[in-house]
Design an enzyme around this catalytic site. Structure first.
Site, PDB file in Angstrom:
ATOM      1  CD  GLU A 119      -5.036  26.793  -0.848  1.00 14.60           C
ATOM      2  OE1 GLU A 119      -4.936  26.839   0.394  1.00 14.60           O
ATOM      3  OE2 GLU A 119      -6.084  27.051  -1.468  1.00 14.60           O
ATOM      4  CG  HIS A 151      -5.315  33.354  -6.267  1.00 12.23           C
ATOM      5  ND1 HIS A 151      -5.693  32.559  -7.330  1.00 12.23           N
ATOM      6  CD2 HIS A 151      -6.277  33.200  -5.316  1.00 12.23           C
ATOM      7  CE1 HIS A 151      -6.833  31.953  -7.025  1.00 12.23           C
ATOM      8  NE2 HIS A 151      -7.217  32.330  -5.825  1.00 12.23           N
ATOM      9  CG  ASP A 187      -8.062  27.545   1.658  1.00 11.78           C
ATOM     10  OD1 ASP A 187      -6.835  27.421   1.841  1.00 11.78           O
ATOM     11  OD2 ASP A 187      -8.571  27.657   0.527  1.00 11.78           O
ATOM     12  CD  GLU A 222      -8.184  27.758  -4.926  1.00 13.72           C
ATOM     13  OE1 GLU A 222      -8.072  27.646  -3.695  1.00 13.72           O
ATOM     14  OE2 GLU A 222      -8.908  28.614  -5.474  1.00 13.72           O
ATOM     15  NE  ARG A 272     -11.072  28.029  -9.566  1.00 13.05           N
ATOM     16  CZ  ARG A 272     -10.449  28.314  -8.437  1.00 13.05           C
ATOM     17  NH1 ARG A 272     -11.124  28.789  -7.399  1.00 13.05           N
ATOM     18  NH2 ARG A 272      -9.160  28.130  -8.332  1.00 13.05           N
ATOM     19  CE  LYS A 281     -12.440  27.640  -3.123  1.00  6.58           C
ATOM     20  NZ  LYS A 281     -11.087  27.728  -3.688  1.00  6.58           N
ATOM     21  CG  ASP A 286      -9.169  24.922  -1.707  1.00  3.75           C
ATOM     22  OD1 ASP A 286     -10.100  24.128  -1.499  1.00  3.75           O
ATOM     23  OD2 ASP A 286      -9.314  26.154  -1.734  1.00  3.75           O
ATOM     24  CD  GLN A 335     -14.335  29.857  -5.798  1.00 11.45           C
ATOM     25  OE1 GLN A 335     -13.788  28.972  -6.456  1.00 11.45           O
ATOM     26  NE2 GLN A 335     -13.659  30.768  -5.136  1.00 11.45           N
ATOM     27  CD  GLU A 359      -4.359  33.151 -10.485  1.00  9.06           C
ATOM     28  OE1 GLU A 359      -3.466  33.984 -10.606  1.00  9.06           O
ATOM     29  OE2 GLU A 359      -4.454  32.395  -9.499  1.00  9.06           O
ATOM     30  CB  THR A 365      -4.460  30.063  -4.936  1.00  8.09           C
ATOM     31  OG1 THR A 365      -5.706  29.405  -4.789  1.00  8.09           O
ATOM     32  CG2 THR A 365      -3.826  29.670  -6.256  1.00  8.09           C
ATOM     33  CB  THR A 389      -9.035  19.533   1.091  1.00  7.06           C
ATOM     34  OG1 THR A 389     -10.169  20.404   0.963  1.00  7.06           O
ATOM     35  CG2 THR A 389      -7.777  20.367   1.266  1.00  7.06           C
TER      36      THR A 389
HETATM   37 MN    MN Z   1      -7.994  27.844  -1.593  1.00  4.79          MN
END
Ligand code: MN
Length: 461
Positions: free
Chosen positions: A220, A152, A145, A218, A256, A272, A252, A259, A392, A378, A276
Protein backbone atom coordinates in the site's frame (compact mmCIF):
# COMPACT_ATOMS: atom_id res chain seq x y z
CA UNK A 1 0.94 22.05 -8.02
CA UNK A 2 3.19 24.05 -10.34
CA UNK A 3 6.74 22.90 -11.05
CA UNK A 4 9.56 25.15 -9.83
CA UNK A 5 13.36 25.30 -9.67
CA UNK A 6 13.49 22.55 -6.99
CA UNK A 7 12.26 20.11 -9.66
CA UNK A 8 14.87 21.11 -12.28
CA UNK A 9 16.34 17.90 -13.70
CA UNK A 10 19.75 19.60 -14.09
CA UNK A 11 20.03 20.55 -10.39
CA UNK A 12 22.92 18.78 -8.64
CA UNK A 13 24.08 18.64 -5.03
CA UNK A 14 27.61 19.16 -3.73
CA UNK A 15 27.00 15.81 -1.97
CA UNK A 16 28.34 13.75 -4.87
CA UNK A 17 26.49 10.45 -4.27
CA UNK A 18 23.14 12.27 -4.40
CA UNK A 19 23.79 12.80 -8.14
CA UNK A 20 24.43 9.12 -8.93
CA UNK A 21 22.05 7.53 -11.45
CA UNK A 22 19.47 5.41 -9.64
CA UNK A 23 20.01 7.06 -6.23
CA UNK A 24 16.80 7.18 -4.16
CA UNK A 25 17.54 10.60 -2.67
CA UNK A 26 18.73 13.20 -5.22
CA UNK A 27 18.34 16.90 -4.43
CA UNK A 28 14.93 16.95 -6.16
CA UNK A 29 13.55 14.50 -3.54
CA UNK A 30 14.42 15.71 0.02
CA UNK A 31 12.09 13.35 1.99
CA UNK A 32 11.67 13.76 5.76
CA UNK A 33 11.97 11.19 8.52
CA UNK A 34 12.87 10.88 12.20
CA UNK A 35 16.22 9.42 13.26
CA UNK A 36 19.10 9.23 15.75
CA UNK A 37 22.53 7.60 15.68
CA UNK A 38 21.99 3.83 15.93
CA UNK A 39 22.40 2.45 19.42
CA UNK A 40 22.72 5.92 20.97
CA UNK A 41 20.62 7.56 23.67
CA UNK A 42 20.23 10.70 21.53
CA UNK A 43 16.78 12.19 21.16
CA UNK A 44 15.06 11.29 17.90
CA UNK A 45 14.66 14.33 15.63
CA UNK A 46 13.65 15.16 12.10
CA UNK A 47 16.04 14.75 9.20
CA UNK A 48 16.08 15.05 5.41
CA UNK A 49 17.62 12.30 3.26
CA UNK A 50 20.16 13.47 0.69
CA UNK A 51 22.30 10.89 -1.13
CA UNK A 52 23.54 8.50 1.55
CA UNK A 53 23.37 11.16 4.29
CA UNK A 54 20.74 12.62 6.58
CA UNK A 55 20.61 16.36 7.11
CA UNK A 56 19.94 16.72 10.86
CA UNK A 57 17.14 19.29 11.19
CA UNK A 58 17.79 19.64 14.92
CA UNK A 59 21.36 20.76 14.29
CA UNK A 60 20.35 22.81 11.26
CA UNK A 61 17.66 24.69 13.19
CA UNK A 62 20.27 25.59 15.84
CA UNK A 63 22.65 27.01 13.18
CA UNK A 64 22.18 30.22 11.20
CA UNK A 65 22.01 28.40 7.87
CA UNK A 66 18.23 28.89 7.47
CA UNK A 67 16.15 32.02 8.09
CA UNK A 68 12.50 33.04 8.40
CA UNK A 69 9.74 30.51 7.80
CA UNK A 70 12.27 27.84 6.70
CA UNK A 71 14.01 28.10 10.07
CA UNK A 72 10.68 28.03 11.90
CA UNK A 73 9.79 24.84 10.00
CA UNK A 74 13.18 23.27 10.83
CA UNK A 75 12.60 24.08 14.52
CA UNK A 76 9.18 22.40 14.36
CA UNK A 77 10.88 19.34 12.82
CA UNK A 78 13.63 19.22 15.46
CA UNK A 79 11.52 16.95 17.67
CA UNK A 80 10.95 13.20 18.11
CA UNK A 81 7.81 13.43 15.90
CA UNK A 82 6.98 15.64 12.94
CA UNK A 83 3.38 16.49 13.96
CA UNK A 84 4.21 20.15 14.69
CA UNK A 85 5.80 20.55 11.27
CA UNK A 86 2.74 18.91 9.68
CA UNK A 87 0.45 21.38 11.50
CA UNK A 88 2.31 24.43 10.10
CA UNK A 89 0.86 23.84 6.63
CA UNK A 90 2.05 23.98 3.03
CA UNK A 91 3.76 27.41 3.10
CA UNK A 92 6.12 26.24 5.87
CA UNK A 93 6.71 22.85 4.18
CA UNK A 94 7.60 24.67 0.96
CA UNK A 95 9.89 27.16 2.74
CA UNK A 96 11.82 24.28 4.36
CA UNK A 97 12.20 22.41 1.07
CA UNK A 98 13.33 25.53 -0.79
CA UNK A 99 15.72 26.58 2.00
CA UNK A 100 17.36 23.15 2.21
CA UNK A 101 17.48 22.88 -1.59
CA UNK A 102 19.44 26.18 -1.75
CA UNK A 103 21.91 24.93 0.89
CA UNK A 104 22.52 21.54 -0.73
CA UNK A 105 22.66 22.69 -4.35
CA UNK A 106 25.94 22.75 -6.21
CA UNK A 107 26.76 26.33 -7.29
CA UNK A 108 29.01 27.52 -10.11
CA UNK A 109 32.11 29.61 -9.27
CA UNK A 110 33.60 30.69 -5.95
CA UNK A 111 31.00 31.12 -3.18
CA UNK A 112 30.67 34.38 -1.26
CA UNK A 113 31.50 34.39 2.47
CA UNK A 114 27.86 34.00 3.59
CA UNK A 115 27.26 31.07 1.22
CA UNK A 116 30.52 29.40 2.31
CA UNK A 117 29.50 29.73 5.99
CA UNK A 118 26.04 28.31 5.32
CA UNK A 119 27.42 25.32 3.38
CA UNK A 120 29.98 24.67 6.13
CA UNK A 121 27.22 24.75 8.77
CA UNK A 122 25.15 22.40 6.62
CA UNK A 123 28.07 19.99 6.19
CA UNK A 124 28.37 19.80 10.00
CA UNK A 125 24.71 18.67 10.15
CA UNK A 126 25.18 15.54 8.00
CA UNK A 127 24.99 12.04 9.48
CA UNK A 128 25.58 8.90 7.33
CA UNK A 129 22.38 6.90 6.81
CA UNK A 130 24.40 3.74 7.47
CA UNK A 131 24.87 4.93 11.09
CA UNK A 132 21.26 5.79 12.01
CA UNK A 133 18.08 4.20 13.29
CA UNK A 134 14.58 5.46 12.62
CA UNK A 135 11.46 5.96 14.67
CA UNK A 136 7.91 6.40 13.40
CA UNK A 137 7.92 9.84 11.70
CA UNK A 138 4.82 11.07 13.51
CA UNK A 139 2.56 10.28 16.44
CA UNK A 140 -0.33 8.55 14.69
CA UNK A 141 -3.62 9.51 16.32
CA UNK A 142 -5.83 7.67 13.87
CA UNK A 143 -5.13 5.25 11.07
CA UNK A 144 -7.62 4.62 8.28
CA UNK A 145 -7.11 1.96 5.64
CA UNK A 146 -8.89 2.34 2.30
CA UNK A 147 -9.80 -0.22 -0.35
CA UNK A 148 -9.37 1.55 -3.67
CA UNK A 149 -7.90 -0.92 -6.19
CA UNK A 150 -10.63 -2.28 -8.42
CA UNK A 151 -8.45 -5.21 -9.49
CA UNK A 152 -7.73 -6.12 -5.84
CA UNK A 153 -11.41 -5.81 -4.91
CA UNK A 154 -12.47 -7.99 -7.83
CA UNK A 155 -9.91 -10.75 -7.51
CA UNK A 156 -10.11 -10.94 -3.69
CA UNK A 157 -13.90 -11.25 -3.87
CA UNK A 158 -13.52 -14.06 -6.43
CA UNK A 159 -11.11 -15.97 -4.17
CA UNK A 160 -14.05 -16.65 -1.88
CA UNK A 161 -16.82 -16.84 -4.49
CA UNK A 162 -15.85 -17.15 -8.19
CA UNK A 163 -19.14 -15.51 -9.26
CA UNK A 164 -18.74 -12.52 -6.91
CA UNK A 165 -19.08 -8.98 -8.26
CA UNK A 166 -17.44 -5.92 -6.73
CA UNK A 167 -20.07 -4.30 -4.49
CA UNK A 168 -21.93 -1.33 -5.99
CA UNK A 169 -20.62 1.07 -3.34
CA UNK A 170 -17.01 0.56 -4.52
CA UNK A 171 -17.65 2.67 -7.63
CA UNK A 172 -19.51 5.36 -5.67
CA UNK A 173 -16.94 6.29 -3.01
CA UNK A 174 -13.54 5.33 -1.57
CA UNK A 175 -14.37 2.50 0.87
CA UNK A 176 -12.35 2.31 4.09
CA UNK A 177 -12.27 1.00 7.66
CA UNK A 178 -10.79 2.28 10.89
CA UNK A 179 -7.39 0.66 11.53
CA UNK A 180 -5.35 0.49 14.74
CA UNK A 181 -2.77 3.22 15.31
CA UNK A 182 -1.25 1.41 18.32
CA UNK A 183 0.52 -1.25 16.22
CA UNK A 184 1.85 0.97 13.41
CA UNK A 185 5.66 0.82 13.45
CA UNK A 186 8.53 1.97 11.28
CA UNK A 187 10.42 -0.23 8.81
CA UNK A 188 12.35 -2.96 10.60
CA UNK A 189 9.26 -4.04 12.56
CA UNK A 190 9.36 -7.70 13.62
CA UNK A 191 6.16 -9.18 15.02
CA UNK A 192 4.96 -12.56 16.20
CA UNK A 193 2.59 -14.51 14.00
CA UNK A 194 -0.77 -13.52 15.47
CA UNK A 195 -3.21 -15.83 17.19
CA UNK A 196 -6.86 -15.42 16.38
CA UNK A 197 -10.10 -17.19 15.64
CA UNK A 198 -9.46 -18.56 12.20
CA UNK A 199 -10.71 -21.14 9.77
CA UNK A 200 -10.11 -22.06 6.16
CA UNK A 201 -12.91 -21.12 3.75
CA UNK A 202 -13.79 -24.81 3.28
CA UNK A 203 -13.93 -25.60 7.03
CA UNK A 204 -17.26 -25.50 8.85
CA UNK A 205 -17.69 -23.02 11.70
CA UNK A 206 -16.76 -22.43 14.41
CA UNK A 207 -13.26 -21.11 13.82
CA UNK A 208 -10.60 -22.13 16.35
CA UNK A 209 -8.33 -19.85 18.37
CA UNK A 210 -4.83 -20.66 17.09
CA UNK A 211 -1.93 -19.01 15.20
CA UNK A 212 -2.90 -17.80 11.74
CA UNK A 213 -1.98 -20.09 8.87
CA UNK A 214 -2.77 -17.60 6.09
CA UNK A 215 -0.50 -14.68 6.97
CA UNK A 216 -0.28 -12.19 4.10
CA UNK A 217 1.13 -8.74 3.33
CA UNK A 218 -0.62 -5.88 1.49
CA UNK A 219 1.39 -3.49 -0.68
CA UNK A 220 0.00 0.00 0.00
CA UNK A 221 0.88 3.67 -0.23
CA UNK A 222 0.86 5.62 3.07
CA UNK A 223 -0.49 9.19 3.01
CA UNK A 224 0.46 11.36 6.01
CA UNK A 225 -2.08 14.01 6.95
CA UNK A 226 -0.42 17.42 7.30
CA UNK A 227 -2.73 20.15 8.55
CA UNK A 228 -5.99 18.88 9.98
CA UNK A 229 -9.58 20.09 9.67
CA UNK A 230 -12.13 21.02 12.31
CA UNK A 231 -15.01 18.78 13.30
CA UNK A 232 -17.98 19.48 11.02
CA UNK A 233 -15.85 21.19 8.35
CA UNK A 234 -15.29 18.86 5.41
CA UNK A 235 -12.27 19.50 3.17
CA UNK A 236 -13.38 20.27 -0.40
CA UNK A 237 -11.65 18.24 -3.10
CA UNK A 238 -9.94 21.35 -4.50
CA UNK A 239 -8.15 21.81 -1.14
CA UNK A 240 -7.58 18.17 -0.21
CA UNK A 241 -3.91 18.02 -1.16
CA UNK A 242 -3.10 21.05 1.02
CA UNK A 243 -3.93 18.68 3.90
CA UNK A 244 -1.48 15.99 2.78
CA UNK A 245 2.15 16.34 3.89
CA UNK A 246 3.51 13.48 1.80
CA UNK A 247 3.61 9.78 0.97
CA UNK A 248 5.45 6.67 2.07
CA UNK A 249 5.09 2.90 1.69
CA UNK A 250 2.83 0.81 3.95
CA UNK A 251 2.47 -2.91 4.59
CA UNK A 252 -0.96 -3.81 5.94
CA UNK A 253 -0.12 -7.28 7.28
CA UNK A 254 -3.25 -9.45 7.13
CA UNK A 255 -4.35 -12.76 8.66
CA UNK A 256 -6.63 -14.00 5.87
CA UNK A 257 -8.06 -17.02 7.71
CA UNK A 258 -9.18 -14.67 10.49
CA UNK A 259 -10.37 -12.00 8.05
CA UNK A 260 -12.62 -14.37 6.10
CA UNK A 261 -14.31 -15.47 9.35
CA UNK A 262 -14.69 -12.11 11.06
CA UNK A 263 -15.21 -9.56 8.29
CA UNK A 264 -18.97 -9.77 7.69
CA UNK A 265 -20.81 -7.55 8.53
CA UNK A 266 -18.59 -4.83 10.02
CA UNK A 267 -15.26 -5.16 8.20
CA UNK A 268 -11.72 -6.23 9.14
CA UNK A 269 -10.90 -6.24 12.86
CA UNK A 270 -8.25 -8.51 14.43
CA UNK A 271 -7.10 -9.73 11.00
CA UNK A 272 -5.36 -6.38 10.56
CA UNK A 273 -4.80 -5.02 14.07
CA UNK A 274 -1.60 -6.88 15.05
CA UNK A 275 0.95 -4.99 12.90
CA UNK A 276 1.29 -2.32 10.20
CA UNK A 277 4.71 -1.28 8.88
CA UNK A 278 5.52 2.09 7.26
CA UNK A 279 8.68 3.28 5.50
CA UNK A 280 10.80 5.82 7.42
CA UNK A 281 10.95 8.54 4.76
CA UNK A 282 8.02 10.73 3.70
CA UNK A 283 8.25 12.04 0.15
CA UNK A 284 6.50 15.43 0.13
CA UNK A 285 3.63 16.26 -2.21
CA UNK A 286 5.80 19.03 -3.70
CA UNK A 287 8.55 16.53 -4.59
CA UNK A 288 5.91 14.37 -6.34
CA UNK A 289 4.63 17.20 -8.57
CA UNK A 290 6.53 16.14 -11.75
CA UNK A 291 5.10 12.61 -11.62
CA UNK A 292 1.38 13.41 -11.55
CA UNK A 293 -0.83 11.76 -14.15
CA UNK A 294 -4.48 12.01 -15.18
CA UNK A 295 -7.14 10.18 -13.17
CA UNK A 296 -9.32 8.38 -15.65
CA UNK A 297 -12.06 5.80 -15.66
CA UNK A 298 -13.40 3.80 -18.57
CA UNK A 299 -16.44 5.40 -20.24
CA UNK A 300 -18.84 2.79 -18.85
CA UNK A 301 -17.86 3.58 -15.23
CA UNK A 302 -20.32 5.81 -13.34
CA UNK A 303 -19.39 9.48 -12.94
CA UNK A 304 -18.47 10.29 -9.33
CA UNK A 305 -20.69 12.62 -7.33
CA UNK A 306 -19.92 16.35 -7.65
CA UNK A 307 -18.09 16.56 -4.27
CA UNK A 308 -15.61 13.95 -5.60
CA UNK A 309 -15.08 15.73 -8.93
CA UNK A 310 -12.76 18.56 -9.97
CA UNK A 311 -10.97 19.31 -13.22
CA UNK A 312 -7.62 19.34 -11.39
CA UNK A 313 -8.26 15.87 -9.96
CA UNK A 314 -9.09 14.54 -13.44
CA UNK A 315 -6.06 16.25 -15.00
CA UNK A 316 -3.41 15.20 -12.45
CA UNK A 317 -5.02 13.46 -9.47
CA UNK A 318 -3.11 10.20 -9.91
CA UNK A 319 0.60 9.57 -9.28
CA UNK A 320 2.92 7.54 -11.50
CA UNK A 321 4.55 5.72 -8.57
CA UNK A 322 6.18 2.37 -9.35
CA UNK A 323 5.98 -0.25 -6.62
CA UNK A 324 7.63 -3.59 -5.95
CA UNK A 325 7.34 -6.36 -3.35
CA UNK A 326 10.31 -8.57 -2.48
CA UNK A 327 10.43 -11.62 -0.20
CA UNK A 328 13.52 -12.81 1.63
CA UNK A 329 12.97 -16.05 3.52
CA UNK A 330 14.79 -17.16 6.67
CA UNK A 331 16.37 -19.90 4.57
CA UNK A 332 17.53 -17.34 1.96
CA UNK A 333 19.35 -15.49 4.72
CA UNK A 334 21.11 -18.63 5.95
CA UNK A 335 22.08 -19.83 2.48
CA UNK A 336 22.88 -16.43 0.94
CA UNK A 337 20.21 -16.80 -1.77
CA UNK A 338 18.83 -13.64 -3.32
CA UNK A 339 15.49 -12.21 -2.30
CA UNK A 340 12.67 -12.87 -4.80
CA UNK A 341 10.67 -10.11 -6.42
CA UNK A 342 7.04 -11.16 -6.05
CA UNK A 343 5.35 -8.39 -8.02
CA UNK A 344 5.64 -4.98 -9.66
CA UNK A 345 2.80 -2.54 -10.13
CA UNK A 346 1.94 1.16 -10.29
CA UNK A 347 -0.07 3.37 -7.93
CA UNK A 348 -1.71 5.11 -10.91
CA UNK A 349 -3.99 2.04 -11.30
CA UNK A 350 -6.08 2.95 -8.19
CA UNK A 351 -9.76 3.63 -8.82
CA UNK A 352 -9.77 6.66 -6.45
CA UNK A 353 -7.14 9.34 -5.83
CA UNK A 354 -5.66 10.29 -2.46
CA UNK A 355 -7.45 13.65 -2.65
CA UNK A 356 -10.79 11.87 -3.12
CA UNK A 357 -10.00 9.59 -0.15
CA UNK A 358 -9.23 12.57 2.11
CA UNK A 359 -12.28 14.55 0.99
CA UNK A 360 -14.62 11.59 1.35
CA UNK A 361 -13.14 10.84 4.81
CA UNK A 362 -14.08 14.35 6.01
CA UNK A 363 -17.34 14.62 4.02
CA UNK A 364 -19.53 13.66 6.99
CA UNK A 365 -17.79 16.08 9.34
CA UNK A 366 -14.92 13.86 10.54
CA UNK A 367 -11.87 15.77 11.73
CA UNK A 368 -8.39 14.66 10.61
CA UNK A 369 -5.37 15.60 12.72
CA UNK A 370 -1.72 16.24 11.80
CA UNK A 371 0.00 12.84 11.74
CA UNK A 372 -3.10 10.82 10.93
CA UNK A 373 -2.23 7.99 8.59
CA UNK A 374 -4.22 6.95 5.51
CA UNK A 375 -3.47 3.63 3.78
CA UNK A 376 -4.40 3.55 0.09
CA UNK A 377 -5.62 -0.04 0.20
CA UNK A 378 -3.77 -2.85 -1.54
CA UNK A 379 -2.29 -1.67 -4.84
CA UNK A 380 -2.97 -4.33 -7.47
CA UNK A 381 -2.74 -3.67 -11.20
CA UNK A 382 -4.85 -5.28 -13.93
CA UNK A 383 -2.36 -8.08 -14.76
CA UNK A 384 -2.25 -11.10 -12.40
CA UNK A 385 1.50 -10.55 -11.78
CA UNK A 386 0.73 -6.98 -10.63
CA UNK A 387 -1.15 -8.19 -7.54
CA UNK A 388 -0.23 -6.54 -4.24
CA UNK A 389 -0.78 -9.51 -1.88
CA UNK A 390 -0.26 -13.27 -1.72
CA UNK A 391 -4.00 -14.05 -1.57
CA UNK A 392 -4.21 -12.85 -5.18
CA UNK A 393 -0.74 -13.92 -6.40
CA UNK A 394 -1.31 -17.54 -5.28
CA UNK A 395 -5.02 -17.68 -6.21
CA UNK A 396 -6.12 -18.13 -2.61
CA UNK A 397 -3.23 -20.47 -1.80
CA UNK A 398 -3.93 -22.85 -4.72
CA UNK A 399 -0.92 -21.82 -6.88
CA UNK A 400 2.33 -21.66 -4.86
CA UNK A 401 5.06 -19.24 -5.94
CA UNK A 402 8.57 -20.55 -6.65
CA UNK A 403 11.27 -18.53 -4.88
CA UNK A 404 14.96 -18.01 -5.56
CA UNK A 405 16.76 -20.81 -3.70
CA UNK A 406 14.03 -23.35 -4.54
CA UNK A 407 11.47 -22.81 -1.76
CA UNK A 408 7.76 -22.30 -2.47
CA UNK A 409 5.23 -20.05 -0.78
CA UNK A 410 1.49 -19.76 -0.63
CA UNK A 411 1.35 -17.59 2.51
CA UNK A 412 4.13 -16.20 4.73
CA UNK A 413 6.22 -18.47 6.93
CA UNK A 414 8.10 -17.65 10.14
CA UNK A 415 11.39 -15.89 9.39
CA UNK A 416 10.11 -14.31 6.15
CA UNK A 417 11.02 -10.66 5.53
CA UNK A 418 8.79 -8.66 3.17
CA UNK A 419 10.34 -5.62 1.53
CA UNK A 420 8.39 -2.90 -0.28
CA UNK A 421 10.09 -0.47 -2.65
CA UNK A 422 8.78 2.50 -4.61
CA UNK A 423 10.07 5.20 -6.91
CA UNK A 424 8.94 7.78 -9.44
CA UNK A 425 10.56 8.44 -12.79
CA UNK A 426 9.40 10.24 -15.92
CA UNK A 427 11.02 11.22 -19.23
CA UNK A 428 13.47 14.09 -18.69
CA UNK A 429 13.00 13.87 -14.90
CA UNK A 430 15.25 12.43 -12.22
CA UNK A 431 14.29 9.25 -10.42
CA UNK A 432 13.19 9.86 -6.82
CA UNK A 433 12.97 6.90 -4.46
CA UNK A 434 10.94 6.08 -1.37
CA UNK A 435 13.60 3.88 0.28
CA UNK A 436 12.44 0.62 1.85
CA UNK A 437 9.63 -0.66 4.01
CA UNK A 438 10.78 -3.89 5.65
CA UNK A 439 9.11 -6.21 8.15
CA UNK A 440 9.76 -9.71 9.49
CA UNK A 441 7.49 -12.50 10.73
CA UNK A 442 8.54 -14.13 14.02
CA UNK A 443 7.08 -17.43 15.26
CA UNK A 444 3.80 -17.28 17.20
CA UNK A 445 4.31 -16.96 20.94
CA UNK A 446 3.37 -20.24 22.62
CA UNK A 447 -0.17 -20.28 23.97
CA UNK A 448 -0.83 -16.66 24.99
CA UNK A 449 -4.18 -17.63 26.53
CA UNK A 450 -6.30 -20.69 26.95
CA UNK A 451 -6.46 -21.98 23.39
CA UNK A 452 -8.26 -24.75 21.56
CA UNK A 453 -4.95 -26.59 21.36
CA UNK A 454 -4.56 -26.43 25.16
CA UNK A 455 -8.18 -27.32 25.73
CA UNK A 456 -7.81 -30.41 23.57
CA UNK A 457 -4.64 -31.43 25.43
CA UNK A 458 -6.49 -30.94 28.70
CA UNK A 459 -9.32 -33.22 27.59
CA UNK A 460 -6.88 -35.86 26.46
CA UNK A 461 -4.77 -35.72 29.64
MN1 MN B 1 -5.23 -2.97 3.50
Amino acid sequence: MELNHTHAPTARSWIAEANAAGADFPIQNLPLGVFRRAGSQEAFRGGIAIGEQVLDLGALAASDALAGLARQAARAAAQPVLNDLFALGPAAWRALRHGVFALLKEEEGTPGAARADAVRACRDCLVPQSAIEHALPARVGDYTDFYTSFDHAQSSARMVDPAAQVAANFRAMPIGYHGRASTVAVSGQAFHRPWGQNKMPWEAPPALYRPTRWLDYELEVAAWVGQGNRVGQPVPLAQAEEHLFGLGLLNDWSARDTQIWEMAPLGPFLAKSFATTVSPWIVTMEALAPYRTPWRHADEEPAPQPYLTTAANARAGAIDLRLEVWLQTGENRVEGARATRLSQTNFSHQYWTLAQMLTHHTSGGCSLQPGDLLGSGTVSGPAPEEAGCLLELTCGGRAPLRLNGGEQRTFLQDGDTVLLRGWCEAPGRPRIGFGECRGTVLPAIPAPMSSNAQTQEHFHA
